[in-house]
Design a protein around this motif. Structure first.
Motif, short mmCIF file in Angstrom:
data_model
loop_
_atom_site.label_atom_id
_atom_site.label_comp_id
_atom_site.label_asym_id
_atom_site.label_seq_id
_atom_site.Cartn_x
_atom_site.Cartn_y
_atom_site.Cartn_z
N TYR A 62 0.86 -1.19 0.00
CA TYR A 62 0.00 0.00 0.00
C TYR A 62 0.90 1.25 0.00
O TYR A 62 1.19 1.84 1.04
CB TYR A 62 -0.95 -0.02 1.21
N GLY A 167 -5.07 11.48 1.25
CA GLY A 167 -5.24 10.02 1.25
C GLY A 167 -5.95 9.46 0.04
O GLY A 167 -6.21 8.27 -0.03
N ASN A 172 -12.93 7.70 -3.15
CA ASN A 172 -13.95 6.77 -2.64
C ASN A 172 -15.36 7.23 -3.01
O ASN A 172 -16.34 6.57 -2.63
CB ASN A 172 -13.83 6.58 -1.12
N TYR A 212 -4.43 -3.47 -2.96
CA TYR A 212 -5.73 -3.80 -2.35
C TYR A 212 -5.89 -5.31 -2.11
O TYR A 212 -6.98 -5.78 -1.77
CB TYR A 212 -6.87 -3.25 -3.23
N GLU A 288 -16.62 -0.75 -1.67
CA GLU A 288 -15.81 0.46 -1.90
C GLU A 288 -15.40 0.57 -3.36
O GLU A 288 -15.09 -0.44 -4.00
CB GLU A 288 -14.55 0.41 -1.02
N SER A 290 -12.41 2.90 -5.43
CA SER A 290 -11.27 3.76 -5.15
C SER A 290 -10.73 4.23 -6.51
O SER A 290 -9.98 3.53 -7.17
CB SER A 290 -10.23 2.93 -4.38
C1 AVI Z 1 -9.28 5.91 2.61
N1 AVI Z 1 -9.25 5.38 1.24
C2 AVI Z 1 -8.72 6.37 0.32
C3 AVI Z 1 -8.55 4.08 1.13
C4 AVI Z 1 -8.42 3.68 -0.36
O1 AVI Z 1 -7.33 3.34 -0.77
O2 AVI Z 1 -9.43 3.76 -1.09
C5 AVI Z 1 -9.28 2.99 1.89
C6 AVI Z 1 -8.75 1.61 1.63
N2 AVI Z 1 -9.46 0.63 1.10
C7 AVI Z 1 -8.69 -0.45 0.99
N3 AVI Z 1 -7.48 -0.15 1.39
C8 AVI Z 1 -7.49 1.14 1.83
#
Ligand code: AVI
Ligand code: SAH
Length: 331
Positions: A62, A167, A172, A212, A288, A290
């Motif tokens: 990440y 971030g 999102n 991810y 989610e 992203s």
């Molecule tokens: C907070 N957000 C920007 C993170 C993203 O990467 O979308 C949340 C996340 N989801 C999975 N890993 C991190």
């Protein structure tokens, strides 16, 4: 509202427990009875979810947090000189770690008021406590609320305003929701104000998908945690371990999608909603999106909300960008 003894901290709660529960109940009812089924990602961040997110930010795969922070470290001085902020508003600050680079770079931190807005009350109170400990001169006016609904409650600026939205949390939100959020942010800026926005940049699919799908399985647990949040709030009986984590890059939409896929047929009871839902084996809940951006798509997104890009700061591999923007009409 609570004031501490030194009156340097004010905490306004616009999403108290009852309001939060009512919002969650309605969102869950809508999301789980629709097809495809979905849950809004803002519900990841209870205490356990915030800790899991912090662990994600330290994973080797990440890169987002690490790279954003490296870019911020390099440009904080320039941003502080250009903007000379007296009022720093941050949306979704989480641990309030990144704002420290700016507080270290401004000339007179004692003249700065910091206004963090986050839906996670416990996380925000803890993060702000640590910040005040380390930066005894600043004033903090914390707002516990949903930044999609409560930006009208952000106090008026005390001076030149800098809004931080780090971030790639903007990623999102689907395009209509982020246009409306950015337009509201524009309304917060006031005279001479700026937005410093973090966006994750479109890149190789393998790099994006690895971020991810970490080898240690922390993102899988983060994803399943949303079911624990729903269970606790609504007396539900989701079995998180009965769902597989599925995250992939959809290139034509420039987004990572994260889903939970039932590994066997599921019957889920949500008594507080009077709802029972049945999921077939292989059926998913979309938790989610992203979105990933280019410089051009970021400029277009900003323009749609009446904002103009003033600077695009990125790392040498162009993995993540910090964008400085201002109201288009003030140029
Ligand atoms: C907070 N957000 C920007 C993170 C993203 O990467 O979308 C949340 C996340 N989801 C999975 N890993 C991190
Ligand atoms: N900005 C930090 C944290 C990102 S995690 C960083 O860059 O590392 C996303 C943060 O946004 C969490 O703290 C979460 O509670 C908050 N958040 C997500 N959706 C929100 C919403 N609709 N309203 C307010 N806060 C929200």
């Amino acid at each position: 509202m609570e004031l501490d003894k030194a009156a340097r901290l004010r905490l306004d709660v616009h999403a108290d427990d009852a309001a939060f529960l009512a919002m969650l109940a309605e969102d869950v009812r809508q999301g789980l009875t629709a097809h495809p089924r979905s849950l809004p990602p803002k519900y990841f961040y209870d205490h356990a979810g915030s800790l899991l997110f912090e662990r994600i930010t330290q994973l080797p795969e990440y890169y987002l947090t690490r790279v954003e922070e490296a870019v911020l470290r390099d440009v904080a001085g320039e941003v502080a000189r250009r903007v000379r902020p007296r009022d720093i508003v941050e949306l979704g600050p989480g641990s309030c770690r990144k704002v420290r680079w700016l507080l270290d770079a401004v000339d007179h931190p004692g003249d700065v008021r910091y206004v963090p807005v986050d839906v996670g009350r416990d996380g925000l109170a803890g993060a702000v406590g640590a910040l005040l400990h380390d930066y005894p001169a600043i004033d903090v006016h914390a707002v516990v609320g949903d930044f999609e609904h409560h930006l009208g409650r952000v106090p008026p600026p005390t001076g030149r305003r800098l809004v931080l939205f780090f971030g790639s949390t903007i990623g999102n939100f689907d395009p209509p929701a982020r246009q409306s959020l950015l337009a509201q942010i524009r309304g917060l800026l006031g005279s001479g104000g700026r937005l410093l926005l973090g966006v994750d940049v479109v890149k190789d699919r393998d790099v994006l998908e690895a971020a991810y799908n970490d080898a240690a399985g922390v993102t899988r647990e983060f994803n399943r945690n949303i079911l624990r949040v729903v269970n606790r709030a609504l007396d539900g009986d989701f079995r998180p371990e009965a769902y597989r984590h599925h995250a992939f890059y959809r290139v034509e939409r420039s987004r990572i999608e994260m889903h939970l896929i039932a590994t066997a047929p599921q019957r889920v009871r949500l008594p507080r909603l009077g709802l029972v839902i049945e999921l077939a084996e292989g059926e998913g809940i979309w938790t989610e999106s992203s979105y990933k951006f280019t410089r051009e798509s970021t400029e277009t997104m900003l323009a749609g909300a009446g904002l103009a890009m003033e600077a695009w700061y990125t790392d040498d591999q162009r993995r993540f960008a910090l964008v400085l923007a201002q109201p288009a009409t003030s140029r």
